[in-house]
Design a protein around this motif. Structure first.
Motif, PDB file in Angstrom:
ATOM      1  N   THR A 120       0.833  -1.202   0.000  1.00  0.00           N
ATOM      2  CA  THR A 120       0.000   0.000   0.000  1.00  0.00           C
ATOM      3  C   THR A 120       0.868   1.251   0.000  1.00  0.00           C
ATOM      4  O   THR A 120       0.597   2.202  -0.729  1.00  0.00           O
ATOM      5  CB  THR A 120      -0.949   0.005   1.214  1.00  0.00           C
ATOM      6  OG1 THR A 120      -1.741  -1.176   1.157  1.00  0.00           O
ATOM      7  CG2 THR A 120      -1.841   1.228   1.209  1.00  0.00           C
ATOM      8  N   GLY A 121       1.923   1.259   0.804  1.00  0.00           N
ATOM      9  CA  GLY A 121       2.836   2.392   0.837  1.00  0.00           C
ATOM     10  C   GLY A 121       3.506   2.619  -0.502  1.00  0.00           C
ATOM     11  O   GLY A 121       3.600   3.757  -0.965  1.00  0.00           O
ATOM     12  N   ASN A 122       3.948   1.545  -1.125  1.00  0.00           N
ATOM     13  CA  ASN A 122       4.585   1.683  -2.429  1.00  0.00           C
ATOM     14  C   ASN A 122       3.605   2.200  -3.466  1.00  0.00           C
ATOM     15  O   ASN A 122       3.970   3.006  -4.324  1.00  0.00           O
ATOM     16  CB  ASN A 122       5.192   0.355  -2.879  1.00  0.00           C
ATOM     17  CG  ASN A 122       6.646   0.225  -2.479  1.00  0.00           C
ATOM     18  OD1 ASN A 122       7.083   0.829  -1.511  1.00  0.00           O
ATOM     19  ND2 ASN A 122       7.391  -0.573  -3.209  1.00  0.00           N
ATOM     20  N   ALA A 164      13.083  -0.395  -0.486  1.00  0.00           N
ATOM     21  CA  ALA A 164      14.388  -1.042  -0.699  1.00  0.00           C
ATOM     22  C   ALA A 164      14.351  -1.909  -1.957  1.00  0.00           C
ATOM     23  O   ALA A 164      15.310  -1.923  -2.737  1.00  0.00           O
ATOM     24  CB  ALA A 164      14.775  -1.879   0.518  1.00  0.00           C
ATOM     25  N   ALA A 165      13.253  -2.612  -2.164  1.00  0.00           N
ATOM     26  CA  ALA A 165      13.123  -3.442  -3.371  1.00  0.00           C
ATOM     27  C   ALA A 165      13.038  -2.566  -4.615  1.00  0.00           C
ATOM     28  O   ALA A 165      13.571  -2.926  -5.677  1.00  0.00           O
ATOM     29  CB  ALA A 165      11.905  -4.345  -3.261  1.00  0.00           C
ATOM     30  N   ALA A 172       2.038   6.576  -7.006  1.00  0.00           N
ATOM     31  CA  ALA A 172       1.088   7.578  -7.497  1.00  0.00           C
ATOM     32  C   ALA A 172       1.689   8.978  -7.400  1.00  0.00           C
ATOM     33  O   ALA A 172       1.525   9.793  -8.321  1.00  0.00           O
ATOM     34  CB  ALA A 172      -0.209   7.500  -6.700  1.00  0.00           C
ATOM     35  N   ARG A 173       2.400   9.255  -6.314  1.00  0.00           N
ATOM     36  CA  ARG A 173       3.065  10.557  -6.186  1.00  0.00           C
ATOM     37  C   ARG A 173       4.137  10.725  -7.250  1.00  0.00           C
ATOM     38  O   ARG A 173       4.261  11.799  -7.851  1.00  0.00           O
ATOM     39  CB  ARG A 173       3.653  10.710  -4.795  1.00  0.00           C
ATOM     40  CG  ARG A 173       2.557  10.877  -3.733  1.00  0.00           C
ATOM     41  CD  ARG A 173       3.080  10.936  -2.331  1.00  0.00           C
ATOM     42  NE  ARG A 173       4.084  11.973  -2.142  1.00  0.00           N
ATOM     43  CZ  ARG A 173       4.909  12.010  -1.099  1.00  0.00           C
ATOM     44  NH1 ARG A 173       4.858  11.073  -0.179  1.00  0.00           N
ATOM     45  NH2 ARG A 173       5.785  12.979  -0.985  1.00  0.00           N
ATOM     46  N   ALA A 231       5.681   0.733  -8.146  1.00  0.00           N
ATOM     47  CA  ALA A 231       4.427   0.025  -8.424  1.00  0.00           C
ATOM     48  C   ALA A 231       4.615  -1.482  -8.564  1.00  0.00           C
ATOM     49  O   ALA A 231       3.660  -2.237  -8.389  1.00  0.00           O
ATOM     50  CB  ALA A 231       3.788   0.589  -9.689  1.00  0.00           C
ATOM     51  N   THR A 232       5.824  -1.905  -8.857  1.00  0.00           N
ATOM     52  CA  THR A 232       6.057  -3.327  -9.113  1.00  0.00           C
ATOM     53  C   THR A 232       6.816  -4.038  -7.989  1.00  0.00           C
ATOM     54  O   THR A 232       7.215  -5.188  -8.150  1.00  0.00           O
ATOM     55  CB  THR A 232       6.814  -3.520 -10.442  1.00  0.00           C
ATOM     56  OG1 THR A 232       8.053  -2.813 -10.381  1.00  0.00           O
ATOM     57  CG2 THR A 232       5.985  -3.022 -11.610  1.00  0.00           C
ATOM     58  N   THR A 233       7.016  -3.344  -6.871  1.00  0.00           N
ATOM     59  CA  THR A 233       7.716  -3.940  -5.735  1.00  0.00           C
ATOM     60  C   THR A 233       6.918  -3.705  -4.457  1.00  0.00           C
ATOM     61  O   THR A 233       5.971  -2.932  -4.440  1.00  0.00           O
ATOM     62  CB  THR A 233       9.127  -3.332  -5.581  1.00  0.00           C
ATOM     63  OG1 THR A 233       9.011  -1.914  -5.413  1.00  0.00           O
ATOM     64  CG2 THR A 233      10.007  -3.646  -6.784  1.00  0.00           C
TER      65      THR A 233
END
Length: 76
Positions: free
Chosen positions: A5-7, A44-45, A12-13, A38-40
């Motif tokens: 959710t954070g990612n 860190a990832a 979006a930002r 969006a894909t992690t």
């Protein structure tokens, strides 16, 4: 802010930054950061994903800097 959710929120930002940036390396960097986020699942990832891709050095550096700014940790 961590987790999927954070990612997604950070992605979006980053997309908003890319949309408002003039054409050039900063826009490309913001787009790259958005895709990586969006894909992690973690910032860190996302950093690792950017490091594993062929990008111009200035674009990679700007994308990593943006990740640090968006996540609030300042790490690059």
């Amino acid at each position: 802010m961590t987790g999927t959710t954070g990612n997604r929120t950070l992605a979006a930002r980053a997309r908003g930054i890319a949309a408002s940036a003039p054409p050039g390396p900063q826009r490309i960097a913001a787009g790259c950061a958005a895709v990586a986020l969006a894909t992690t699942r973690t910032v860190a990832a996302a950093r690792a994903a950017l490091s594993g891709q062929y990008l111009r050095p200035e674009v990679r550096a700007a994308a990593l800097q943006l990740l640090g700014e968006l996540s609030g940790d300042g790490a690059q």
